[in-house]
Design an enzyme around this catalytic site. Structure first.
Site, mmCIF file in Angstrom:
data_model
loop_
_atom_site.group_PDB
_atom_site.id
_atom_site.type_symbol
_atom_site.label_atom_id
_atom_site.label_comp_id
_atom_site.label_asym_id
_atom_site.label_seq_id
_atom_site.Cartn_x
_atom_site.Cartn_y
_atom_site.Cartn_z
ATOM 1 N N CYS A 1 -69.637 9.733 22.350
ATOM 2 C CA CYS A 1 -68.758 10.860 22.649
ATOM 3 C C CYS A 1 -68.895 11.185 24.133
ATOM 4 C CB CYS A 1 -69.081 12.069 21.768
ATOM 5 S SG CYS A 1 -70.718 12.767 22.074
ATOM 6 N N CYS B 1 -63.730 25.801 28.649
ATOM 7 C CA CYS B 1 -62.681 25.051 29.348
ATOM 8 C C CYS B 1 -63.114 23.614 29.601
ATOM 9 C CB CYS B 1 -62.340 25.737 30.670
ATOM 10 S SG CYS B 1 -61.503 27.328 30.472
#
Length: 493
Positions: free
Chosen positions: A446, A254
């Site tokens: 990132c 998640c």
């Protein structure tokens, strides 16, 4: 020959009729036993008044407050008084007190289960609060099981709540599971899912398993009915449905993939519903209620789809007659779930020379002109390989967005149409970067510093480093490190 076929058909019909009669008799017996149980629990006692007169007062099976609390569900025909008594006698174990476990525990406690056990070794974080509805801001930093039980006791003080402040292990799982009637898998990683399923099968416990990611969820009732190992009439287990775990690098959490609160909430509520059905319903007939996988997709029409599951696998490692997973292999550690599921690793790890910290990046490429008259380095190109939805949340100034999914979906190396042709570069590569005249350094960033390393490898395979004449590397630690070293106000999500 024809007479033999008729005889066989007649015998089959008689067997079917006898089985139907037997099923009806079993149902009548169950109803009679339930009535006897109610009568036994609804006794009378004699009270002698001061004037010497005696009055009989009936003792009811539930407390007066319980009739008021559970009355709205007790008048539902599928539940009734007997169903409520079964709930009060039930012992339910929930593994995971997060997005699935919170709504499941909320509705099971509200329904009046007798004992509710919660297993989780994590503590509450701010990022949990949008979906893990039992936790509050004041409980950030406390164990999730303690935070959850605090809320549940306020909701319903009648159940017994049992906290297990640790992550589930193969050695401890059997000792915990044996004290419960049904188990809910509310975890989010494959290794624990296999462990929970194996333990439930070996101890004969029905299992309600669910998962949720982004806007989709899945739900299964496994090992139901809970038959002994080797009995093909029992419900399938998690290994029957998924004999092989997914590739470790394909598992998305998640935290990385995102989750919509009402989606995981829906799946947790459905887990509670299925648990109530298992607890209160008569013994299930496997042929009448085949196992199924429920798929929920919040942005699809219809919202729900059902896929029928196969029965137990004849070669299942845990529920077949030749099972290799036993309680003994769990307790002695020979069943290694982490090894079985694998550990996600980087596809390509860069050398120290190919990486740069956020602090070093700022030193090399300051916005201001050096006051000492020092040399100004070439203007860098920053490629942010997060997905667009994350790039839109926050991004470094002048960075360009090329999602890692786009980079990985293209060929890893340029191809030539003929010997004299220019290399065929991917569509997503900006022309200024592909230009043979461009030697400005390229830095890839990132979220955590993992995908950026993979992207650097791909860019070098495409020849953007000009055979070593041009610097192509990543910002080590990603934007998380940028927040720690450069900008403490950088959004953390």
């Amino acid at each position: 020959m024809e007479n033999l076929e008729q005889t066989c058909a007649s015998l089959r019909a008689q067997i079917a009729a006898t089985e139907a009669q037997l099923a009806g008799l079993k149902r009548e017996l169950e109803i009679a036993e339930q009535a006897a149980e109610v009568k036994a629990q609804s006794t009378t006692r004699t009270i002698t008044a001061e004037d010497g007169k005696t009055n009989e007062t009936r003792e009811w099976p539930l407390l007066s407050e319980e009739y008021k609390r559970y009355g709205r569900q007790m008048i539902v025909p599928q539940l009734g008084l007997q169903g409520q008594l079964k709930l009060r006698a039930a012992r339910v174990l929930i593994v995971g007190a997060g997005g699935l476990g919170c709504p499941a525990a909320l509705y099971l406690a509200g329904a009046g289960v007798g004992t509710l056990g919660l297993v989780d070794g994590d503590t509450v974080e701010n990022s949990n609060l949008h979906r893990q509805v039992l936790h509050s801001s004041k409980n950030v930093g406390t164990f999730k099981v303690d935070s959850a039980i605090e809320y549940l006791r306020e909701l319903n003080p009648h159940p017994t709540y049992v906290p297990y402040r640790a992550h589930l292990t193969p050695q401890e799982a059997p000792g915990i599971f044996k004290d419960y009637d049904i188990v809910l898998d509310c975890t989010d990683n494959p290794a624990t899912r296999y462990l929970i399923s194996d333990t439930a099968v070996l101890l004969g416990k029905p299992l309600v398993s669910a998962s949720a990611l982004r806007t989709e969820g899945q739900l299964m009732v496994l090992n139901y009915p809970p038959r002994p190992v080797g009995d093909k009439s029992g419900g399938p287990c998690y290994r029957c449905v998924f004999p092989k775990p997914p590739p470790a690098n394909s598992v998305v959490s998640c935290a990385d993939g995102g989750i919509l609160g009402p989606v995981v909430g829906t799946m947790g509520v459905l887990q509670a519903l299925e648990a109530i059905k298992v607890i209160t319903s008569p013994a299930v007939n496997p042929s009448a209620s085949p196992p199924s996988l429920l798929i929920f997709s919040a942005y699809s029409t219809p919202l729900f789809r059902t896929i029928r599951l196969r029965a137990r696998r004849a070669n299942c490692a845990v529920c077949s007659a030749d099972a290799s997973v036993t309680l003994e292999t769990l307790k002695n550690g020979s069943t290694d779930y982490v090894f079985f599921c694998g550990v996600a690793g980087l596809e390509a790890t860069l050398s120290p020379e190919e990486r740069i910290s956020p602090l070093e990046f700022k030193k090399r490429h300051p916005k201001e002109v050096p006051q000492d008259g020092g040399r100004i380095n070439k203007e860098p190109t920053i490629i942010d390989v997060r997905e667009k939805v994350q790039f839109d949340i926050c991004s470094l100034e002048n960075s360009i967005n090329i999602p890692i999914s786009t980079i990985l979906s293209s060929a890893s190396s340029p191809t030539n149409v003929d010997a004299n042709a220019q290399p065929s570069l991917p569509f997503w590569l900006p022309r200024e970067l592909a230009s043979a005249d461009s030697t400005d350094p390229i830095y890839v960033v990132c979220r955590h510093g993992n995908d950026s390393q993979i992207a650097v490898r791909r860019l070098k395979e495409l020849g953007l480093d000009r055979g070593g004449q041009r610097y192509v590397g990543d910002i080590q630690g990603g934007l998380r490190a940028w927040r720690e070293q450069i900008d403490p106000d950088w959004p953390e999500y």
